[in-house]
Design an enzyme around this catalytic site. Structure first.
Site, PDB file in Angstrom:
ATOM      1  N   HIS A 131     -10.398 -50.488  67.744  1.00 47.81           N
ATOM      2  CA  HIS A 131      -9.079 -51.115  67.902  1.00 47.81           C
ATOM      3  C   HIS A 131      -9.093 -52.401  67.085  1.00 47.81           C
ATOM      4  CE1 HIS A 131      -5.419 -52.724  69.578  1.00 47.81           C
ATOM      5  NE2 HIS A 131      -5.285 -51.713  70.408  1.00 47.81           N
TER       6      HIS A 131
ATOM      7  N   ASP B 209      -6.623 -40.468  72.038  1.00 43.02           N
ATOM      8  CA  ASP B 209      -5.302 -40.749  72.609  1.00 43.02           C
ATOM      9  C   ASP B 209      -4.215 -40.606  71.550  1.00 43.02           C
ATOM     10  OD1 ASP B 209      -6.109 -42.987  71.180  1.00 43.02           O
ATOM     11  OD2 ASP B 209      -5.571 -44.441  72.722  1.00 43.02           O
ATOM     12  N   HIS B 210      -4.554 -41.010  70.315  1.00 40.20           N
ATOM     13  CA  HIS B 210      -3.624 -40.911  69.181  1.00 40.20           C
ATOM     14  C   HIS B 210      -4.403 -41.293  67.925  1.00 40.20           C
ATOM     15  CE1 HIS B 210      -3.345 -45.346  68.978  1.00 40.20           C
ATOM     16  NE2 HIS B 210      -3.362 -45.293  70.295  1.00 40.20           N
TER      17      HIS B 210
ATOM     18  N   SER C  63      -1.426 -45.422  73.257  1.00 37.99           N
ATOM     19  CA  SER C  63      -2.460 -45.041  74.213  1.00 37.99           C
ATOM     20  C   SER C  63      -1.861 -44.518  75.509  1.00 37.99           C
ATOM     21  CB  SER C  63      -3.368 -46.237  74.505  1.00 37.99           C
ATOM     22  OG  SER C  63      -4.099 -46.606  73.361  1.00 37.99           O
TER      23      SER C  63
ATOM     24  N   GLU D  86     -10.176 -44.118  71.687  1.00 31.87           N
ATOM     25  CA  GLU D  86      -9.104 -44.937  71.142  1.00 31.87           C
ATOM     26  C   GLU D  86      -8.909 -44.672  69.646  1.00 31.87           C
ATOM     27  OE1 GLU D  86      -6.138 -47.322  70.377  1.00 31.87           O
ATOM     28  OE2 GLU D  86      -6.930 -47.462  72.419  1.00 31.87           O
TER      29      GLU D  86
END
Length: 667
Positions: free
Chosen positions: A460, A514-515, A342, A303
């Site tokens: 996150h 994911d990014h 995501s 993540e």
């Protein structure tokens, strides 16, 4: 007490008492003032970014134009219903309705503007479609707001209530009689009001009415969003949801035959035969790595771990475990994410599917079944397929997408007993990896080949993780650098276990983000924030640094070859085991902007159908608009690549059940 009881203030009577328009006019004036003041405050806050564009006054003046559109949209319903005010029995009801409608509209505007600074801090743009999408997940959103933005949340609520009270006081000013206008006067003024309102909403005499693309007047996407107001930005995003299947047409449109030809005209695709007319991208991929028995596949999807974290910050590495591991496998030096969400990363990594300006296919209705993914391909090969996630798998529609497209088992927070730590987004990464290790061990003991997607969540916002695991990179504890370091630590623990386990020798692993965490910058597309780490390691994989430009959509075909699985599929990414010499490319979707990146050159498609050419300086991490006109050939190539996935989705031609004949690569 009547909702429209007035305050005696005769001085205001002539201005405030305009028959059935009393609340509508007050709303229009107050709305325009509030939105302009909010924009001015945001511009002052982001003055350095705005000043660099040299378009300060255009931002403010064009902003008024956007505000007029929004106010017109908000007032359209009550204006259309004004004739009811001339009906004697409906007069009082009309005033009650218009009062409540207008008060609600202004409170909505206030709320959206007050929510904007926190959203801009997170996404470097005004509230947009993401704002709406996250409303589907109140538990996660409220937890994040409370633990990560508590002060902003409380102050925002207080400010909204206070301003709502003040607006109500302004509404009640003036001694306004409920005496009706004559029917002739009401209808005459009504015709003029409707005409003016529609003109304000359309805001142009061009063939098409105004839309957000008209207000993209700078090369900085965040500054362009300041021209709008947040309510308009969100409302237009909601409107566009119904156009998902045709979303790429905002850039223009190529004939289908030309689009397909250009999309498949890449060196690494010339070795394949595309001969199924019903599924134009389906082909047989022969694995380049020959194995007596195909290997297992594990993808660790990290993540929000951008490439900027895989460097030393302040003299101390934030990702020391990944730094060690990248010396043991195939390391992608120039790997780029396709987007900033995501689900966009999942779409690219697991399905090898290119990006579009629409929502990710993970969330779209036509891709919830029979959609090509690694899971559907490997399930057909006898693999056990599973998704392991520390949060609730329904988030972002992941459970539906995965179970409908090849994932046989979902392991999420509800199945992780006695976690050591639970935060806003689920259990900690170490709980996630402990569960994953148990799952992989059990499957290997059953002699069952497996594909496992492990999706982390500790990095996150609000960056919660257990104490005592790492030496903090900085104070206070709950920062992104500390969360990244913890996520890296937990992953390192997992790989130490994996390397000592029986399944290690039979498994290929991919570690990829994911990014990036926050995508921001003063460029039309912040290219540096799309740069992500990628590492493939496992038995027999030699340490190597791949310098070629690569996209997330290239990972799935490469992995299929590396585990020794030949298959028929629709993915158009590049198998790097087959071709390591051809120049690479990356596909970047940033809001409504799409870019094709080849080397240091980018062709950027804009939602108004125009395009620009830009140069990216890798060392300085700086994008510069060249000023040169984009050639029609370059524009068509970029347009084909963004039009292809929309076409495949709309026509349902990305099916996992499509057939093709085995064929060897052409030498």
């Amino acid at each position: 007490m009547s909702a429209i009881k007035t305050i005696k203030a005769p001085v205001f009577s002539s201005w405030f008492c305009l028959g059935p328009y009393r609340y509508l006019i007050r709303t229009a004036v107050l709305g325009l003032v509030l939105l302009s003041l909010s924009r001015l405050a945001l511009v002052l806050w982001q003055y350095d970014r705005v000043e660099q564009t040299g378009l300060l006054w255009q931002v403010l003046l064009q902003g008024v134009r956007a505000d007029i559109i929004m106010m017109g949209l908000l007032l359209l319903v009550p204006v259309l219903l004004i004739p009811l005010a001339s009906v004697r029995a409906m007069g009082n009801l009309w005033f009650q309705f218009s009062y409540l409608w207008c008060l609600g509209a202004l409170v909505l505007l206030v709320f959206m503007e007050l929510a904007s600074p926190a959203f801009i801090l997170q996404y470097d743009v005004r509230p947009n479609r993401l704002f709406v999408e996250y409303l589907k997940y109140p538990k996660e959103v409220l937890s994040t707001l409370w633990f990560g933005f508590r002060l902003s949340l409380v102050l925002g609520i207080i400010a909204t209530v206070t301003l709502a009270w003040l607006i109500r006081r302004v509404f009640l000013l003036g001694q306004c009689s409920l005496k009706q206008w004559s029917a002739v006067k009401t209808m005459g003024m009504w015709a003029l009001a409707v005409l003016l309102l529609l003109a304000g909403i359309r805001s142009t005499t061009d063939h098409r009415p105004a839309n957000p693309a008209i207000f993209a007047i700078t090369a900085d996407a965040m500054v362009n969003s300041l021209v709008l107001n947040s309510a308009y930005s969100v409302l237009y995003a909601i409107y566009n949801l119904k156009h998902e299947a045709h979303s790429s047409e905002i850039y223009g449109r190529l004939p289908t035959e030309q689009m397909l030809k250009l999309s498949l005209d890449w060196p690494w695709l010339k070795t394949y035969q595309f001969s199924n007319p019903d599924y134009p991208t389906v082909h047989w991929q022969q694995a380049t790595v020959k194995r007596a028995k195909p290997l297992n596949l594990v993808i660790v999807l990290q993540e929000s771990m951008g490439a900027t974290f895989v460097q030393s910050l302040g003299g101390e590495a934030v990702t020391p475990e990944l730094d060690k591991l990248k010396q043991q496998g195939l390391w992608f030096e120039n790997l780029y994410a396709t987007g900033t969400r995501s689900v966009r990363g999942i779409e690219a990594v697991v399905a090898g599917f290119p990006p579009t300006p629409a929502q990710s296919t993970v969330k779209l209705s036509n891709s919830q079944q029979h959609f090509t993914t690694l899971a559907s391909i490997l399930k057909a090969q006898g693999y056990h397929t599973q998704f392991i996630y520390g949060g609730e798998a329904h988030f972002d529609n992941m459970r539906s997408f995965f179970t409908g497209n090849g994932m046989q088992q979902i392991v999420d927070q509800s199945q992780m007993a006695n976690p050591v730590f639970t935060g806003s987004w689920g259990v900690s990464d170490e709980d996630l990896f402990n569960t994953a290790h148990q799952q992989l061990t059990a499957l290997h003991q059953q002699n069952q080949p497996f594909f496992s997607l492990i999706f982390t969540s500790s990095n996150h916002e609000p960056f919660e993780f257990p104490d005592g695991r790492i030496t903090l990179h900085e104070a206070p504890k709950y920062t992104v650098n500390n969360a990244v370091k913890y996520a890296d630590w937990a992953m390192g623990q997992f790989f130490r276990q994996a390397q000592q386990s029986d399944y290690w020798q039979d498994t290929v692993f991919l570690i990829v983000a994911d990014h990036d965490n926050r995508v921001y910058g003063d460029s039309l597309i912040p290219v540096d924030k799309f740069h992500i780490p990628g590492l493939i390691l496992g038995p027999g994989i030699q340490a190597e640094k791949l310098q070629m430009l690569a996209s997330q959509i290239d990972l799935a075909p490469t992995l299929l070859s590396m585990i020794g699985v030949s298959s028929c599929h629709t993915m158009t990414g590049r198998d790097f085991t087959l071709d390591k010499t051809s120049p690479g490319r990356a596909l970047l979707q940033f809001g409504d902007y799409f870019a094709l990146m080849q080397g240091d050159k980018l062709v950027i498609l804009k939602p108004d159908g125009k395009s620009v050419e830009a140069t990216y300086r890798f060392r300085q991490q700086k994008l510069s608009i060249s000023g040169r006109a984009v050639s029609q050939a370059d524009k068509n190539t970029a347009l084909a690549l963004v039009q292809l996935p929309s076409y495949l989705y709309r026509e349902q031609k990305n099916a996992s059940t499509a057939l093709c004949s085995p064929s060897l690569p052409v030498n």
